[in-house]
Design a protein around this motif. Sequence first.
Motif, PDB file in Angstrom:
ATOM      1  N   ASP A 142       0.347  -0.874  -0.062  1.00 51.26           N
ATOM      2  CA  ASP A 142       0.051   0.051   0.129  1.00 51.26           C
ATOM      3  C   ASP A 142       0.947   1.229  -0.482  1.00 51.26           C
ATOM      4  N   MET A 143       1.628   1.293   0.397  1.00 51.39           N
ATOM      5  CA  MET A 143       2.900   2.714   1.108  1.00 51.39           C
ATOM      6  C   MET A 143       3.732   2.651  -0.439  1.00 51.39           C
ATOM      7  N   MET A 144       3.485   1.862  -1.128  1.00 47.01           N
ATOM      8  CA  MET A 144       4.066   2.173  -2.503  1.00 47.01           C
ATOM      9  C   MET A 144       3.522   2.583  -3.483  1.00 47.01           C
ATOM     10  N   ASN A 145       1.951   3.429  -3.189  1.00 45.70           N
ATOM     11  CA  ASN A 145       1.508   3.700  -3.653  1.00 45.70           C
ATOM     12  C   ASN A 145       0.865   4.810  -4.097  1.00 45.70           C
ATOM     13  N   ALA A 146       2.115   5.961  -4.996  1.00 46.84           N
ATOM     14  CA  ALA A 146       1.901   7.622  -4.182  1.00 46.84           C
ATOM     15  C   ALA A 146       0.772   7.862  -4.566  1.00 46.84           C
ATOM     16  N   ALA A 147      -0.343   7.683  -5.374  1.00 42.89           N
ATOM     17  CA  ALA A 147      -1.754   8.213  -5.867  1.00 42.89           C
ATOM     18  C   ALA A 147      -2.802   7.647  -4.152  1.00 42.89           C
ATOM     19  N   TYR A 148      -2.539   7.028  -4.203  1.00 40.60           N
ATOM     20  CA  TYR A 148      -3.233   6.265  -2.495  1.00 40.60           C
ATOM     21  C   TYR A 148      -3.266   7.123  -1.730  1.00 40.60           C
ATOM     22  N   GLN A 149      -1.546   7.861  -1.742  1.00 37.12           N
ATOM     23  CA  GLN A 149      -0.942   8.230  -0.833  1.00 37.12           C
ATOM     24  C   GLN A 149      -2.056   9.807  -0.495  1.00 37.12           C
ATOM     25  N   TYR A 150      -1.580  10.035  -2.056  1.00 32.46           N
ATOM     26  CA  TYR A 150      -2.584  11.467  -2.161  1.00 32.46           C
ATOM     27  C   TYR A 150      -3.871  11.364  -2.023  1.00 32.46           C
ATOM     28  N   LEU A 151      -4.613  10.511  -2.067  1.00 31.29           N
ATOM     29  CA  LEU A 151      -5.890  10.644  -2.208  1.00 31.29           C
ATOM     30  C   LEU A 151      -6.255  10.489  -0.482  1.00 31.29           C
ATOM     31  N   ASP A 152      -5.104   9.845   0.665  1.00 30.48           N
ATOM     32  CA  ASP A 152      -5.974   9.472   1.743  1.00 30.48           C
ATOM     33  C   ASP A 152      -5.483  11.461   2.279  1.00 30.48           C
ATOM     34  N   LEU A 153      -4.870  12.122   1.411  1.00 27.52           N
ATOM     35  CA  LEU A 153      -4.824  13.802   2.027  1.00 27.52           C
ATOM     36  C   LEU A 153      -5.907  14.375   1.951  1.00 27.52           C
ATOM     37  N   THR A 154      -7.172  13.939   1.157  1.00 30.18           N
ATOM     38  CA  THR A 154      -8.643  14.708   0.435  1.00 30.18           C
ATOM     39  C   THR A 154      -9.559  14.515   1.931  1.00 30.18           C
ATOM     40  N   PRO A 155     -10.472  14.973   1.467  1.00 28.96           N
ATOM     41  CA  PRO A 155     -11.794  14.466   2.367  1.00 28.96           C
ATOM     42  C   PRO A 155     -12.226  13.829   1.536  1.00 28.96           C
ATOM     43  N   HIS A 168     -12.816   6.534  -0.901  1.00 32.77           N
ATOM     44  CA  HIS A 168     -13.782   6.441  -1.483  1.00 32.77           C
ATOM     45  C   HIS A 168     -14.073   5.200  -2.183  1.00 32.77           C
ATOM     46  N   GLU A 169     -13.731   4.089  -1.500  1.00 37.64           N
ATOM     47  CA  GLU A 169     -13.991   2.682  -1.921  1.00 37.64           C
ATOM     48  C   GLU A 169     -15.259   2.318  -1.511  1.00 37.64           C
ATOM     49  N   GLY A 198     -18.451   0.509  -0.387  1.00 38.97           N
ATOM     50  CA  GLY A 198     -19.528   0.351  -1.472  1.00 38.97           C
ATOM     51  C   GLY A 198     -19.498  -0.584  -2.924  1.00 38.97           C
ATOM     52  N   LEU A 199     -18.025  -0.241  -3.150  1.00 44.31           N
ATOM     53  CA  LEU A 199     -17.798  -1.389  -4.793  1.00 44.31           C
ATOM     54  C   LEU A 199     -17.579  -2.764  -4.342  1.00 44.31           C
ATOM     55  N   PRO A 200     -17.461  -3.484  -5.294  1.00 49.32           N
ATOM     56  CA  PRO A 200     -17.821  -5.388  -4.737  1.00 49.32           C
ATOM     57  C   PRO A 200     -16.324  -5.440  -4.468  1.00 49.32           C
ATOM     58  N   TYR A 201     -15.344  -5.224  -4.653  1.00 50.49           N
ATOM     59  CA  TYR A 201     -14.059  -4.621  -4.358  1.00 50.49           C
ATOM     60  C   TYR A 201     -13.466  -3.801  -4.383  1.00 50.49           C
ATOM     61  N   PRO A 202     -12.224  -3.611  -3.226  1.00 49.45           N
ATOM     62  CA  PRO A 202     -12.202  -2.368  -3.149  1.00 49.45           C
ATOM     63  C   PRO A 202     -11.385  -1.091  -4.300  1.00 49.45           C
ATOM     64  N   MET A 203     -10.540  -2.204  -5.570  1.00 47.08           N
ATOM     65  CA  MET A 203      -9.751  -1.446  -6.315  1.00 47.08           C
ATOM     66  C   MET A 203     -10.459  -1.763  -7.814  1.00 47.08           C
ATOM     67  N   ASP A 204     -12.036  -1.530  -7.464  1.00 51.24           N
ATOM     68  CA  ASP A 204     -12.934  -1.814  -8.405  1.00 51.24           C
ATOM     69  C   ASP A 204     -12.468  -1.374  -9.672  1.00 51.24           C
ATOM     70  N   TRP A 205     -12.749   0.521  -9.666  1.00 51.48           N
ATOM     71  CA  TRP A 205     -12.310   1.742  -9.937  1.00 51.48           C
ATOM     72  C   TRP A 205     -11.582   1.851 -10.882  1.00 51.48           C
ATOM     73  N   VAL A 206     -10.324   1.042 -10.305  1.00 46.94           N
ATOM     74  CA  VAL A 206      -8.904   1.327 -10.969  1.00 46.94           C
ATOM     75  C   VAL A 206      -8.579   0.730 -12.288  1.00 46.94           C
ATOM     76  N   ARG A 207      -8.851   1.331 -13.204  1.00 44.09           N
ATOM     77  CA  ARG A 207      -8.583   1.031 -14.958  1.00 44.09           C
ATOM     78  C   ARG A 207      -6.994   1.195 -15.579  1.00 44.09           C
TER      79      ARG A 207
END
Length: 245
Positions: free
Chosen positions: A199-212, A216-217, A219-228
């Motif tokens: 987890d800590m090696m994914n910079a995009a996730y670390q930035y998202l963790d700073l946001t309000p 926001h995963e 209710g998804l079928p699985y946490p990374m369902d949104w990733v493309r």
Amino acid sequence: MQQHQIVSREQWIAARKAHLAHEKELTAARERLAEERRALPWVKVDKNYVFDGPNGKLTLGDLFKGRPQLVVQHVMFAPDWDAACKSCSFWADGFERMVPHLAARDTSMVAISLAPVAKLDAFKKRMGWTFDWVSSGSNDFNYDYEVSFTREQIDKGVPKYNFGTTPFYGPELPGISVFFRNEAGEIFHTYSCFARGLDMMNAAYQYLDLTPLGRHEEGLPYPMDWVRLSDQYEPQATKEACCHE
């Protein structure tokens, strides 16, 4: 999204400083963990792994490129797939520009997958990546470092992934492994991490963790369902402002 209290700037500063104290606790704990990680014992690599690269055969020692340290990103890409795992690609997008910075600290980085090198090269070109990527399809590397699993292993139902702490959820799973090569040319396995350890090696996730909204995963079928894959995101429709609305 939960409702948030609206306060004055002074009240916000006070709340932020209270949270800062917790952030500093985490920083100190992370530094202690990193020191403990560096003190872990090593395992000597006795097997002679030979990989397929775009310009021919490469040994594990060759992947160090003359440096003492090697970080391997185990990218999920089975031989019969046409593309790498979208989640692994999410991580790969992040380390694409990291390679020269790691090299400045005596560390090489390489991606390794089971798929044949022709498929790796084609997908690498599609994604615009430049990092080294080799195929382990002709050796036991993926199986020895427990990111690929046989049907027999899966059918037995005995967990092997993440040091036996995480049930199988596929024959190909993600991970990172670290190796050290001494002046005598001996190679040692020093560290591996899997699952949420990545987890800590994914910079995009670390930035998202700073946001309000955070990741926001929920209710998804699985946490990374949104990733493309980066070239598969559909442009978000934007509503133009109109003074007559």
